[in-house]
Design a protein around this motif. Structure first.
Motif, PDB file in Angstrom:
ATOM      1  N   PHE A   1       0.926  -1.402   0.075  1.00 27.49           N
ATOM      2  CA  PHE A   1      -0.024  -0.088  -0.040  1.00 27.49           C
ATOM      3  C   PHE A   1       0.861   1.127   0.039  1.00 27.49           C
ATOM      4  N   PHE A   2       1.821   1.578   0.821  1.00 31.56           N
ATOM      5  CA  PHE A   2       2.503   2.676   1.047  1.00 31.56           C
ATOM      6  C   PHE A   2       3.694   2.720  -0.296  1.00 31.56           C
ATOM      7  N   ALA A   3       4.071   1.625  -0.788  1.00 25.76           N
ATOM      8  CA  ALA A   3       4.724   1.632  -1.929  1.00 25.76           C
ATOM      9  C   ALA A   3       3.920   2.340  -3.114  1.00 25.76           C
ATOM     10  N   VAL A   4       2.672   1.810  -3.339  1.00 21.26           N
ATOM     11  CA  VAL A   4       1.722   2.450  -4.273  1.00 21.26           C
ATOM     12  C   VAL A   4       1.536   4.002  -3.892  1.00 21.26           C
ATOM     13  N   SER A   5       1.498   4.355  -2.806  1.00 22.19           N
ATOM     14  CA  SER A   5       1.334   5.786  -2.294  1.00 22.19           C
ATOM     15  C   SER A   5       2.359   6.522  -2.803  1.00 22.19           C
ATOM     16  N   THR A   6       3.539   6.023  -2.655  1.00 23.68           N
ATOM     17  CA  THR A   6       4.841   6.489  -3.216  1.00 23.68           C
ATOM     18  C   THR A   6       4.767   6.792  -4.700  1.00 23.68           C
ATOM     19  N   ALA A   7       4.388   5.912  -5.540  1.00 26.86           N
ATOM     20  CA  ALA A   7       4.087   5.903  -6.908  1.00 26.86           C
ATOM     21  C   ALA A   7       3.245   6.721  -7.545  1.00 26.86           C
ATOM     22  N   VAL A   8       2.140   6.895  -6.797  1.00 22.00           N
ATOM     23  CA  VAL A   8       0.947   7.889  -7.200  1.00 22.00           C
ATOM     24  C   VAL A   8       1.518   9.395  -6.882  1.00 22.00           C
ATOM     25  N   ALA A   9       2.555   9.737  -6.325  1.00 20.31           N
ATOM     26  CA  ALA A   9       3.020  10.945  -6.284  1.00 20.31           C
ATOM     27  C   ALA A   9       3.765  11.483  -7.470  1.00 20.31           C
ATOM     28  N   LEU A  10       4.282  10.522  -8.187  1.00 25.29           N
ATOM     29  CA  LEU A  10       5.327  10.769  -9.349  1.00 25.29           C
ATOM     30  C   LEU A  10       4.553  11.621 -10.450  1.00 25.29           C
ATOM     31  N   PRO A  11       3.323  11.481 -10.719  1.00 19.55           N
ATOM     32  CA  PRO A  11       2.570  12.234 -11.762  1.00 19.55           C
ATOM     33  C   PRO A  11       2.657  13.678 -11.501  1.00 19.55           C
ATOM     34  N   GLY A  12       2.465  14.113 -10.378  1.00 17.61           N
ATOM     35  CA  GLY A  12       2.710  15.518 -10.016  1.00 17.61           C
ATOM     36  C   GLY A  12       3.888  16.054 -10.214  1.00 17.61           C
ATOM     37  N   LEU A  13       5.069  15.366  -9.593  1.00 18.09           N
ATOM     38  CA  LEU A  13       6.367  15.777  -9.958  1.00 18.09           C
ATOM     39  C   LEU A  13       6.805  15.747 -11.276  1.00 18.09           C
ATOM     40  N   LEU A  14       6.365  14.915 -12.277  1.00 18.88           N
ATOM     41  CA  LEU A  14       6.688  14.906 -13.710  1.00 18.88           C
ATOM     42  C   LEU A  14       6.070  16.248 -14.387  1.00 18.88           C
ATOM     43  N   LEU A  15       4.748  16.332 -13.801  1.00 15.92           N
ATOM     44  CA  LEU A  15       4.092  17.615 -14.326  1.00 15.92           C
ATOM     45  C   LEU A  15       5.250  18.981 -13.983  1.00 15.92           C
ATOM     46  N   LEU A  16       5.601  18.947 -12.810  1.00  8.90           N
ATOM     47  CA  LEU A  16       6.345  19.904 -12.264  1.00  8.90           C
ATOM     48  C   LEU A  16       8.069  19.923 -13.068  1.00  8.90           C
ATOM     49  N   VAL A  17       8.397  18.891 -13.468  1.00  7.67           N
ATOM     50  CA  VAL A  17       9.552  19.041 -14.304  1.00  7.67           C
ATOM     51  C   VAL A  17       9.346  19.664 -15.368  1.00  7.67           C
ATOM     52  N   TRP A  18       8.405  19.197 -16.071  1.00 12.48           N
ATOM     53  CA  TRP A  18       7.513  19.917 -17.415  1.00 12.48           C
ATOM     54  C   TRP A  18       7.779  21.313 -17.291  1.00 12.48           C
ATOM     55  N   MET A  19       7.207  21.841 -16.283  1.00  9.69           N
ATOM     56  CA  MET A  19       6.808  23.108 -15.948  1.00  9.69           C
ATOM     57  C   MET A  19       8.064  23.929 -16.038  1.00  9.69           C
ATOM     58  N   THR A  20       9.041  23.426 -15.131  1.00  4.41           N
ATOM     59  CA  THR A  20      10.436  24.008 -14.781  1.00  4.41           C
ATOM     60  C   THR A  20      11.291  24.185 -16.179  1.00  4.41           C
ATOM     61  N   ARG A  21      10.976  23.178 -17.179  1.00  2.71           N
ATOM     62  CA  ARG A  21      11.603  23.358 -18.574  1.00  2.71           C
ATOM     63  C   ARG A  21      11.100  24.244 -19.410  1.00  2.71           C
ATOM     64  N   HIS A  22       9.686  24.007 -19.433  1.00  2.25           N
ATOM     65  CA  HIS A  22       8.857  24.830 -20.569  1.00  2.25           C
ATOM     66  C   HIS A  22       7.902  26.135 -20.039  1.00  2.25           C
ATOM     67  N   LEU A  23       7.828  26.313 -18.697  1.00  2.00           N
ATOM     68  CA  LEU A  23       6.815  27.286 -18.096  1.00  2.00           C
ATOM     69  C   LEU A  23       7.552  27.759 -17.111  1.00  2.00           C
ATOM     70  N   PRO A  24       8.502  28.899 -17.338  1.00  2.00           N
ATOM     71  CA  PRO A  24       9.125  29.508 -16.123  1.00  2.00           C
ATOM     72  C   PRO A  24       8.283  30.341 -15.447  1.00  2.00           C
ATOM     73  N   LEU A  25       8.512  30.585 -14.075  1.00  2.28           N
ATOM     74  CA  LEU A  25       7.370  31.198 -13.177  1.00  2.28           C
ATOM     75  C   LEU A  25       7.258  32.654 -13.578  1.00  2.28           C
ATOM     76  N   GLU A  26       7.973  33.326 -14.151  1.00  2.00           N
ATOM     77  CA  GLU A  26       7.958  34.666 -14.372  1.00  2.00           C
ATOM     78  C   GLU A  26       6.771  34.717 -15.779  1.00  2.00           C
ATOM     79  N   ARG A  27       6.598  33.699 -16.336  1.00  2.00           N
ATOM     80  CA  ARG A  27       5.591  33.347 -17.387  1.00  2.00           C
ATOM     81  C   ARG A  27       4.431  33.137 -16.857  1.00  2.00           C
ATOM     82  N   GLN A  28       4.248  32.498 -15.709  1.00  2.00           N
ATOM     83  CA  GLN A  28       3.022  31.992 -14.842  1.00  2.00           C
ATOM     84  C   GLN A  28       2.278  33.305 -14.112  1.00  2.00           C
TER      85      GLN A  28
END
Length: 450
Positions: free
Chosen positions: A409-436
């Protein structure tokens, strides 16, 4: 010579950090954070204990979780709180503070009435008052969040997020451990809830004494919005946010808001049942999670605020998010170790420190996204998305816990956090904060918040 020069520099940094958190406006933010955190457990954990003692069935206790729905829907009435002044009061106190005072008065009455209800004989009455408490609590969050964003400079948002989180956690201590300790002494829940209602006075005092934000001028003297303003009040805040970027970028930001704390919420929803199942007593759980855990969170939120100031919002979000995700594995390790009080404190400490760090960065990021013209409505929209992930998406955690072992269960709970972090990685590369963010900042401030 080099080492002797480093020591004064470190002391200077610590002194500046201390002064940052003792600034007058941040102290008001702390008090308002306390007022914001106080009502939450009164309709959740503390109420659940009262219902159980009253003999209410576990099925009904579970259904009482739905009384928290106003937290996920508050964006619907946020335009009213955000744009419409309170007749008579707004002219004297400003729009934000007058709304704060009126809502807190209603909150005090509803908490007191909830304590007078009888959940065993009339559970629907108790549920109705619990919904009222949640409604006024969510409404209070709208105006407090808007006030904090408007009263602080961009460079102070990280510290403001930390002070909000700190005050919020002290409110949770009062309504959690404080209410339970008092219930053991007086045995009457009506007295407990009356005491909690009186603590709302902390927020009311802050509302009366706090300064008026410079942006707090969007109202007519008669307290009624002009007809053209109705469109601006309801439609424009959402339109402005969604059209600030391309549709893809806007959807990515909203998806990130939804998913960033999802793994943490997924694991946290089953933390207390997990502790009980592996043999910890209620007292051990209360001492570890309600007292030690809250202070660990406080350490995390202050550290997160400093990291935002030093390294910027997006960088802090990413690295604290990774630590927050990995902290779920401590629960899996505890499942292997079994009932060990020392390891329980280690697990709770790591989980709360990393969660607090991530929360500070997350609140600072959400604050910077808001256009100050529509602060309350836009921040309510963002936090409603976050609450939806916490309240509704994590409901499947119980089913998963019943059909797997705790380590899985807790291994799965760790895995479900990955999509949010992957979106953040995309944002840091393609959507700088000054544009947000809506308003351009100076080069100096941009470096601080990037």
């Amino acid at each position: 010579m080099h080492q002797s020069g480093e020591k004064p520099n470190r002391l200077r940094v610590l002194a500046e950090a201390f002064r940052l958190y003792t600034e007058r406006r941040l102290l008001f933010v702390f008090a308002m954070g306390f007022a914001s955190g106080l009502p939450l457990l009164l309709t959740m954990g503390t109420l659940q204990i009262w219902l159980t003692e009253a003999g209410v069935s576990l099925t009904a206790v579970g259904l009482f979780a739905l009384t928290g729905t106003p937290y996920t829907l508050k964006f619907l009435w946020a335009p009213l709180v955000d744009r419409v002044p309170v007749p008579l009061l707004s002219r004297r106190m400003g729009r934000r503070r007058s709304w704060m005072l009126v809502i807190q008065a209603c909150l005090m009455v509803s908490i007191f009435a909830l304590g007078l209800s009888d959940p065993a004989a009339h559970p629907l009455h108790t549920a109705a008052w619990a919904i009222a408490v949640a409604f006024f609590s969510a409404s209070q969050d709208i105006v407090i969040d808007a006030y904090r964003i408007e009263i602080l400079d961009p460079a102070q948002q990280g510290a403001g997020a930390a002070m909000t989180q700190a005050g919020y956690r002290f409110g949770l201590i009062a309504a959690g451990a404080g209410a339970l300790y008092l219930a053991d002494i007086v045995t009457y829940w009506a007295v407990v809830y009356a005491a909690m209602a009186l603590l709302v006075l902390v927020g009311m005092a802050a509302a009366l004494l706090a300064p008026v934000p410079p942006e707090d001028t969007h109202h007519r003297p008669d307290g009624i919005p002009a007809a053209p303003a109705l469109h601006a009040m309801v439609i424009e805040p959402f339109r402005e946010f969604l059209t600030r970027h391309s549709l893809t970028s806007a959807l990515v930001i909203l998806a990130f808001i939804l998913l960033y704390k999802f793994g943490d919420a997924f694991a946290g929803s089953m933390a207390n049942p997990f502790f009980i199942k592996i043999g910890f007593s209620k007292t051990e759980i209360a001492n570890a999670s309600k007292i030690f855990g809250v202070f660990a969170t406080l350490a995390g939120v202050f550290l997160g605020g400093l990291l935002v100031k030093q390294y910027g919002v997006l960088n802090t979000l990413l690295w604290c998010g990774v630590l927050q995700m990995l902290s779920n594995l401590m629960f899996a390790a505890l499942a292997i170790v079994g009932r060990d009080v020392g390891f329980l404190y280690l697990t709770v400490g790591i989980e709360n420190i990393t969660g607090g760090m991530a929360s500070s960065a997350f609140v600072a990021y959400s604050s910077l996204l808001c256009n100050t013209t529509y602060t309350g409505t836009q921040f309510a929209l963002l936090t409603s998305f976050m609450a939806f992930g916490r309240t509704w998406l994590s409901t499947s955690s119980g089913w998963l816990a019943e059909h797997t072992d705790w380590v899985t269960f807790f291994a799965v709970s760790t895995a479900v956090a990955l999509p949010g972090l992957l979106l953040l990685v995309w944002m840091t590369r393609h959507l700088p904060l000054e544009r947000q963010i809506h308003q351009p900042t100076s080069d100096n401030n941009t470096n601080k918040i990037k």
